[in-house]
Design an enzyme around this catalytic site. Structure first.
Site, PDB file in Angstrom:
ATOM      1  N   ASP A  18       0.784  -1.249   0.000  1.00 31.33           N
ATOM      2  CA  ASP A  18       0.000   0.000   0.000  1.00 31.33           C
ATOM      3  C   ASP A  18       0.811   1.293   0.000  1.00 31.33           C
ATOM      4  O   ASP A  18       0.424   2.275   0.656  1.00 31.33           O
ATOM      5  CB  ASP A  18      -0.967   0.008   1.201  1.00 31.33           C
ATOM      6  CG  ASP A  18      -2.011  -1.093   1.119  1.00 31.33           C
ATOM      7  OD1 ASP A  18      -1.881  -1.976   0.258  1.00 31.33           O
ATOM      8  OD2 ASP A  18      -2.945  -1.082   1.940  1.00 31.33           O
ATOM      9  N   LYS A 104      -6.803  -4.836  -3.457  1.00 29.69           N
ATOM     10  CA  LYS A 104      -7.597  -5.430  -2.374  1.00 29.69           C
ATOM     11  C   LYS A 104      -8.607  -4.415  -1.865  1.00 29.69           C
ATOM     12  O   LYS A 104      -8.478  -3.218  -2.136  1.00 29.69           O
ATOM     13  CB  LYS A 104      -6.680  -5.872  -1.232  1.00 29.69           C
ATOM     14  CG  LYS A 104      -5.978  -4.698  -0.571  1.00 29.69           C
ATOM     15  CD  LYS A 104      -5.028  -5.173   0.498  1.00 29.69           C
ATOM     16  CE  LYS A 104      -4.188  -4.033   1.020  1.00 29.69           C
ATOM     17  NZ  LYS A 104      -4.966  -2.953   1.624  1.00 29.69           N
ATOM     18  N   CYS A 143      -2.573  -2.872   7.480  1.00 35.61           N
ATOM     19  CA  CYS A 143      -2.427  -3.741   6.306  1.00 35.61           C
ATOM     20  C   CYS A 143      -1.158  -4.582   6.314  1.00 35.61           C
ATOM     21  O   CYS A 143      -1.154  -5.701   5.807  1.00 35.61           O
ATOM     22  CB  CYS A 143      -2.559  -2.911   5.038  1.00 35.61           C
ATOM     23  SG  CYS A 143      -4.261  -2.354   4.811  1.00 35.61           S
TER      24      CYS A 143
HETATM   25  C1  VGL Z   1      -5.077   0.811   5.436  1.00 37.25           C
HETATM   26  C2  VGL Z   1      -6.620   1.939   6.702  1.00 37.25           C
HETATM   27  C3  VGL Z   1      -7.568   1.795   5.720  1.00 37.25           C
HETATM   28  C4  VGL Z   1      -3.670   0.293   5.299  1.00 37.25           C
HETATM   29  C5  VGL Z   1      -6.019   0.651   4.454  1.00 37.25           C
HETATM   30  O1  VGL Z   1      -3.187   0.178   4.149  1.00 37.25           O
HETATM   31  O2  VGL Z   1      -3.022   0.002   6.322  1.00 37.25           O
HETATM   32  N1  VGL Z   1      -5.391   1.447   6.575  1.00 37.25           N
HETATM   33  N2  VGL Z   1      -7.251   1.141   4.609  1.00 37.25           N
END
Ligand code: VGL
Ligand code: ZN
Length: 190
Positions: A18, A104, A143
């Site tokens: 991410d 995802k 994540c």
């Molecule tokens: C994430 C909060 C919401 C992450 C993803 O990548 O850790 N955190 N969506």
């Protein structure tokens, strides 16, 4: 501090979690995420040179995603599929060839922190004979943690690249690492 030598090869995968614009300088920034970019780029280069599989996960939500505050969730709107904020950050150096992108959180009704949840990541790694996964990216206690747990549950040996992950909360991140170590994950720097 124990020192062991890790020889990287074809059965290893680097998973960059991410590292998208919204998490670095967009709507849901992880404090200090920018600071790990050089280390992540170094890992991408090293793993690619050793013939390892390199995977980028992306949070990739529909506009009506359940995790957004406007839809009753916890988070500001972030990483809407196809938008600028959902792109891998421009300062991340992608390998010249042969890398994979896994989206995802694509279902509107529930969140998916793990790169393994409802994706083809496990099939991809299995197909390529991957046994060990090395994780970097954000956020440590969300994540990265969930992807590590997903990997452990599926039988992968999981390494956390400690100088290339960043969390939202310091205490929560420390706790997340403790939990993962108890489950068998190993924290390293290469
Ligand atoms: C994430 C909060 C919401 C992450 C993803 O990548 O850790 N955190 N969506
Ligand atoms: Zn999200």
């Amino acid at each position: 501090m124990a020192r062991v030598e890790i020889v990287l090869g074809r059965m290893d995968a680097l998973i960059v979690v991410d590292m998208q614009k919204d998490f670095i300088e967009g709507s849901l920034p992880v404090p200090g995420a920018r600071d790990i970019i050089p280390n992540i780029n170094r890992y991408i280069k090293v793993f690619a040179e050793k013939g390892c599989t390199v995977v980028f996960t992306r949070d990739w939500h529909p506009e009506n995603h359940a995790s957004f505050k406007e839809n009753g969730g916890l988070w500001p709107r972030h990483c809407v599929a196809g938008t600028e904020g959902a792109m891998i950050h421009k300062d991340i150096t992608l390998p010249k060839e042969g890398f994979f992108v896994i989206n995802k959180g694509t279902s509107p009704d529930f969140d998916a922190y793990s790169g393994f949840q409802d994706t083809k990541l496990d099939a991809l790694l299995r197909e390529r004979g991957i046994k060990r996964i090395f994780l970097c990216g954000v956020a440590t206690e969300y994540c990265v943690k969930a992807t590590a747990e997903g990997g452990l549950n599926l039988g992968y040996q999981v390494f956390l690249l400690l100088d290339a992950i960043k969390g939202v909360g310091e205490e929560a991140s420390r706790k997340a690492l403790e939990d993962l170590y108890l489950r068998g994950a190993v924290g390293i720097e290469l």
